[in-house]
Structure formats: structure tokens, C-alpha cells
Design an enzyme around this catalytic site. Sequence first.
Site, PDB file in Angstrom:
ATOM      1  N   ASN A  25     -45.973 -10.362 -14.386  1.00  0.00           N
ATOM      2  CA  ASN A  25     -45.249  -9.664 -15.455  1.00  0.00           C
ATOM      3  C   ASN A  25     -44.794  -8.249 -15.092  1.00  0.00           C
ATOM      4  OD1 ASN A  25     -47.959  -8.789 -15.673  1.00  0.00           O
ATOM      5  ND2 ASN A  25     -47.641  -8.214 -17.795  1.00  0.00           N
ATOM      6  N   GLU A  75     -58.672  -6.379 -14.005  1.00  0.00           N
ATOM      7  CA  GLU A  75     -57.986  -5.958 -15.234  1.00  0.00           C
ATOM      8  C   GLU A  75     -57.293  -7.184 -15.798  1.00  0.00           C
ATOM      9  OE1 GLU A  75     -58.517  -3.376 -16.926  1.00  0.00           O
ATOM     10  OE2 GLU A  75     -59.655  -2.318 -15.366  1.00  0.00           O
ATOM     11  N   CYS A 126     -49.725  -7.047 -20.867  1.00  0.00           N
ATOM     12  CA  CYS A 126     -51.145  -7.103 -21.230  1.00  0.00           C
ATOM     13  C   CYS A 126     -51.424  -6.163 -22.391  1.00  0.00           C
ATOM     14  CB  CYS A 126     -52.002  -6.741 -20.029  1.00  0.00           C
ATOM     15  SG  CYS A 126     -51.541  -5.174 -19.293  1.00  0.00           S
ATOM     16  N   GLU A 131     -58.068   1.773 -13.240  1.00  0.00           N
ATOM     17  CA  GLU A 131     -56.912   1.849 -12.354  1.00  0.00           C
ATOM     18  C   GLU A 131     -56.069   3.076 -12.711  1.00  0.00           C
ATOM     19  OE1 GLU A 131     -55.410  -2.561 -12.503  1.00  0.00           O
ATOM     20  OE2 GLU A 131     -55.521  -1.829 -10.443  1.00  0.00           O
TER      21      GLU A 131
HETATM   22  P1  NAP Z   1     -53.105 -15.441 -13.825  1.00  0.00           P
HETATM   23  O1  NAP Z   1     -52.622 -16.803 -14.119  1.00  0.00           O
HETATM   24  O2  NAP Z   1     -54.527 -15.118 -14.071  1.00  0.00           O
HETATM   25  O3  NAP Z   1     -52.756 -15.143 -12.290  1.00  0.00           O
HETATM   26  C1  NAP Z   1     -52.916 -13.865 -11.719  1.00  0.00           C
HETATM   27  C2  NAP Z   1     -52.952 -13.993 -10.210  1.00  0.00           C
HETATM   28  O4  NAP Z   1     -54.137 -14.689  -9.816  1.00  0.00           O
HETATM   29  C3  NAP Z   1     -51.784 -14.805  -9.638  1.00  0.00           C
HETATM   30  O5  NAP Z   1     -51.398 -14.257  -8.404  1.00  0.00           O
HETATM   31  C4  NAP Z   1     -52.419 -16.170  -9.472  1.00  0.00           C
HETATM   32  O6  NAP Z   1     -51.745 -16.974  -8.536  1.00  0.00           O
HETATM   33  C5  NAP Z   1     -53.798 -15.775  -8.984  1.00  0.00           C
HETATM   34  N1  NAP Z   1     -54.837 -16.802  -9.113  1.00  0.00           N
HETATM   35  C6  NAP Z   1     -54.877 -17.884  -9.939  1.00  0.00           C
HETATM   36  N2  NAP Z   1     -56.014 -18.595  -9.721  1.00  0.00           N
HETATM   37  C7  NAP Z   1     -56.699 -17.955  -8.740  1.00  0.00           C
HETATM   38  C8  NAP Z   1     -57.938 -18.202  -8.083  1.00  0.00           C
HETATM   39  N3  NAP Z   1     -58.709 -19.247  -8.384  1.00  0.00           N
HETATM   40  N4  NAP Z   1     -58.336 -17.339  -7.120  1.00  0.00           N
HETATM   41  C9  NAP Z   1     -57.599 -16.266  -6.813  1.00  0.00           C
HETATM   42  N5  NAP Z   1     -56.401 -15.989  -7.400  1.00  0.00           N
HETATM   43  C10 NAP Z   1     -55.968 -16.818  -8.361  1.00  0.00           C
HETATM   44  O7  NAP Z   1     -52.238 -14.361 -14.619  1.00  0.00           O
HETATM   45  P2  NAP Z   1     -50.651 -14.360 -14.782  1.00  0.00           P
HETATM   46  O8  NAP Z   1     -50.265 -15.558 -15.581  1.00  0.00           O
HETATM   47  O9  NAP Z   1     -49.995 -14.155 -13.461  1.00  0.00           O
HETATM   48  O10 NAP Z   1     -50.438 -13.007 -15.618  1.00  0.00           O
HETATM   49  C11 NAP Z   1     -50.634 -12.908 -17.000  1.00  0.00           C
HETATM   50  C12 NAP Z   1     -52.016 -12.358 -17.319  1.00  0.00           C
HETATM   51  O11 NAP Z   1     -52.204 -11.110 -16.673  1.00  0.00           O
HETATM   52  C13 NAP Z   1     -52.232 -12.075 -18.789  1.00  0.00           C
HETATM   53  O12 NAP Z   1     -53.506 -12.519 -19.180  1.00  0.00           O
HETATM   54  C14 NAP Z   1     -52.148 -10.558 -18.877  1.00  0.00           C
HETATM   55  O13 NAP Z   1     -52.831  -9.987 -19.961  1.00  0.00           O
HETATM   56  C15 NAP Z   1     -52.749 -10.155 -17.579  1.00  0.00           C
HETATM   57  N6  NAP Z   1     -52.347  -8.797 -17.209  1.00  0.00           N
HETATM   58  C16 NAP Z   1     -53.281  -7.797 -17.289  1.00  0.00           C
HETATM   59  C17 NAP Z   1     -52.930  -6.493 -16.976  1.00  0.00           C
HETATM   60  C18 NAP Z   1     -53.926  -5.380 -17.030  1.00  0.00           C
HETATM   61  O14 NAP Z   1     -53.718  -4.356 -16.374  1.00  0.00           O
HETATM   62  N7  NAP Z   1     -55.006  -5.512 -17.783  1.00  0.00           N
HETATM   63  C19 NAP Z   1     -51.617  -6.208 -16.571  1.00  0.00           C
HETATM   64  C20 NAP Z   1     -50.697  -7.250 -16.517  1.00  0.00           C
HETATM   65  C21 NAP Z   1     -51.072  -8.539 -16.825  1.00  0.00           C
HETATM   66  P3  NAP Z   1     -50.563 -18.005  -8.991  1.00  0.00           P
HETATM   67  O15 NAP Z   1     -50.259 -17.752 -10.431  1.00  0.00           O
HETATM   68  O16 NAP Z   1     -49.447 -17.674  -8.063  1.00  0.00           O
HETATM   69  O17 NAP Z   1     -51.091 -19.389  -8.770  1.00  0.00           O
END
Ligand code: NAP
Length: 482
Positions: free
Chosen positions: A157, A255, A289, A463
Site C-alpha cells: 500500500n 508494524e 493502516c 519506526e
Molecule cells: P500482508 O499480506 O501481511 O503481506 C505483507 C508482506 O509479507 C508481503 O510482502 C507478503 O508477501 C509478505 N508475506 C506474506 N506471508 C509471509 C510469510 N509467511 N513470511 C514472510 N513474509 C510473508 O500485508 P499486505 O496485504 O501486503 O498489506 C496490507 C496490511 O499491511 C494491512 O493489514 C495494513 O494494515 C498493514 N500495514 C501496516 C502498516 C503499519 O505501519 N502499521 C503500514 C502499511 C500497511 P506477498 O504478499 O508478496 O505474498
Amino acid sequence: MSVSEMTQVRDVRHFVGGAWIDRESTESRTNPADPTDLVSRAPDADRGVVAEAVEAAQEATHPWGALSAQERGAVVAEAARILDGRAAEIAQLLTREEGKTLAEAAGEVDRAVRMLTFYAAQAWHPLGATLPSADGRTHLYTTRVPVGVVGLITPWNFPVAIPVWKLAPALVAGNSVVLKPSSYVPATTQALLECFVEAGIPAGVLNVVYGSGSRAGQALVDDERVAALSFTGSSGVGRGINLAAAARMARVQLEMGGKNAMVVLPDADPAAAADLCVRGAFGLTGQACTATSRVIVLRGDEHRLLDALVARTAEIVTGDPLDPRTTMGPVVTDRQLATDVGYVDQALAAGAELVAGGTAEGLFLEPTILRNVHRDSAIANEEVFGPVLSVLVADSREDAVNLLNSTEYGLTAGVVTNDVESAMSFARDADAGVIKINRQTPGTDVNAPFGGNRSSSNGLFREQGLTATEFFTRVKTVYLGY
Ligand code: NAP
Ligand code: MG
């Protein structure tokens, strides 16, 4: 920008040990606003490529760490300059690949430039303290040393800003990095990487591998040579990474999700409050997020605010995010859209009422507002991550804060009021890492710490700001007798 650049298909390659690695591209990413526009093709790293990247990083750690902090900062400052020069083109690519509006993408790139500039300047900051020693003939001091190889795993995102807010402090502190970005945004990541390559980042210091989280990401998490892991993404994935990191005693920063609420108190001007809520809820298509996912209003004050919310939401122009008139772009994927619509349908079945939006065409979901949302329902408690806002009613100011604190998340929390006592009580009682008083829940300054509480974070390290360096360094205490 030429038409050919706007429609070009980017072929993405892993970057390991300073070399572009040719592998067959099996993954492709189309523009969420236009499924006929193929944006990028990327490989899906196997464990072998990840291991090579970690090895390259390990070899580079010592020479990079041996440079002066100012020399490392100069590379980061140069990357900032190059990114700034390519800002319009990279914003355009980000919009094509991820779907946020061009203005939002330009804002993200600009924020990344400021972050790189901020961390480059950190190279001049003190790293420790001199302490009076009990032994008068001992010079006692602390310093900070790099942790070694760090693994960064990032979501889709903010494909420019999030890698940057991890990379910049990691590199300036003297670590080498393996980055595994989300598979939805390989071309944007590669464009960012090119800025570092052009800036002269030495071979092996920054490596990028593309592939699925379950394979490439997990390989990075499991690699014993990776001393620290910084992850931003969903709470479910973060939990798994936390367990794996704990098992091998790696330092980990997580995070994760949010269920951010804005409390609107009766003294607030409804139009001004609605503007904050709507920008917070539907900016970035609600895919932040820190997005406002709930509005909490006191009983008796609901209709005044609902009218203002509906009026302000009607001003949103949903459409092609490359069109400058558009103020809200599409949802990132059909999978995310199904999640968003699923939550809305479930809420409606449980008695909620639509006051705005609710329908989708292609990946364009209208900005959606629900009222009569039951406190215990899924939509009131779980992260949706789309342009969906639930309006909840509280019986008192105390009840509003309890309701705000009642989900598992605690990332950002907002209040709209001009009453000092209400504002300061809220800042004290809201259980969130970031509090916004009369400001929208998303958006942060680069020099301020950022992170959440409870399921939004593992809470050990913040962070951004100066606090980022704490994660990427260890304290060393030195006794020098003379
Ligand atoms: P996600 O599905 O959790 O994926 C995040 C990253 O982790 C991607 O690069 C993903 O790879 C990887 N990943 C997935 N399974 C993994 C595993 N078993 N081991 C290691 N890495 C793995 O999150 P998203 O859909 O990309 O992003 C949305 C989420 O991010 C929301 O929940 C949002 O709240 C959160 N977010 C939090 C913040 C913050 O600072 N708190 C900021 C922005 C977003 P692939 O998807 O390429 O398979
Ligand atoms: Mg995901």
C-alpha cells in the site's frame, strides 16, 4: 511523460550482490484501474535466490559498516536527489501498479525523498554518551553498532515510502539489507532500487528479491544469517514471523493492521469533522493502516454528523487514478475487493444500513458508509482495508473511548473537539501509538516516531523519526582504562 513510458511493461529482475539476476518471470501485475494494461512481469524467487541475496549482504556488511557514517549518508542523500528527479515518472508508475491517485502517489514519493534526506542527516548525529565511571582512570562511553544483515518485508500500500522508512535508517546505521517487497508492486520497487544503484550503493549492501511471502518471505525469515527482521503488513502474517524469529532469537520489528477510529464530540463543527473523517476514511481508497475505519459519535448527535458525512462523501470523484480530476482510485485487487464487499454484506445482513455507496464496478468500490453497525459485529472490530466507514454511537465520552479501545488494534486514534479537557483526556486514555486531535488519522511527519499498540505492533521498537535507528543498531558499552 511519453505515451510509450506510460504504457510500457516493466520487466523486473532480482538484484543480488550488485548484479541483475535473470530469471523467468512467472508473475504479472495489471493496472487495477484497467485490466488490459499490463504493468510488470516479475520472477518468483525460490529459496536459493534468497540465500544468495543473504550471502551477498553478509559479505558486504563489513566494508559498508567500516565506512564513515557520513560516507553512507552521502549515498542515501544522493538516492534522495535521484528519486526527487524521477518523482513524476515514479509516481505515475506507482499509480499504474497500485491504484492510488496521482496526487497521492506524488505525495508518497515526496515523503520518501524527505525521509531519505532526514536519515542522511542522521549520519552527523551523536550515537552514544560519555558516562562518569566509578573508576576515575576509566573513560566510559556507549556507542551504537549495526546489527548486520537485516531482512525487510513490506506491503503493497506504500511501495515507495515503507521500504524507504526501513532502508534509510538501516543503511545509514551501517547494515546491509535484503528487501522482499509485496508481489503486487515489483516495478515500483525496482524504480526505487534504481535510485540507490545510480547513487552508487556498493554491491551487496542492498539486495532485492521478488516473490511470494510464503516462499521468498519465509526463506528470509528463516535464514539464520539475518540478524534482524523488519516487517510491515497484516497482523496474521506478522504473528507467524514473530514466532519464527523468536525461535532463532532474531530481533524483530512488526508494524501491522489497524481499526482506527475518529471520535467526534458534540462541540465539533459537523462539516469540519466530516471533512477529517472522510479524508481519513477514503483517502488512499481506505487502504492505509492508519485509515479511519470507524467514526464514533455520541447518542443524539448522530444525524447532524451523518448528514455532513454524506454531503462530504458526495464530493469524492472515483475513477481512473491517472486522471487529475479523480480523488479516489480503485481497490488494489479483486481479492481485496471481495474482502471489502464481504464485510459490507455481512454488516447489512446483521442490520446495518447503507448511508452512502455500497456498490462496485470493476475494482472501483464507491466510498461506503454504514450506520446502525452492531458493536460486536465483524465490521466494527476487524480491519477491512478498503473504502468502508462504520458509524457507531456511544452513550458518553467515556463509552466512546472504551469503544475506541475495544478492538484488538491500537494504531492511530483521533478526536474532533475544541475542548481542551476533552482533548487531553482523550490523548491520555486512547490506547493507540499515534493520537490525532483535530487532524485526520492517516499521515505522519517523517521526524516523529510511528507505531501501534496491541495487535498493531510487537511494540518493541518504533519506526520513523530518531527512534528508527534503535532497531537497526545495538548499544555497545566501552570501558577504556588509562
Ligand atoms: P500482508 O499480506 O501481511 O503481506 C505483507 C508482506 O509479507 C508481503 O510482502 C507478503 O508477501 C509478505 N508475506 C506474506 N506471508 C509471509 C510469510 N509467511 N513470511 C514472510 N513474509 C510473508 O500485508 P499486505 O496485504 O501486503 O498489506 C496490507 C496490511 O499491511 C494491512 O493489514 C495494513 O494494515 C498493514 N500495514 C501496516 C502498516 C503499519 O505501519 N502499521 C503500514 C502499511 C500497511 P506477498 O504478499 O508478496 O505474498
Ligand atoms: Mg495481503
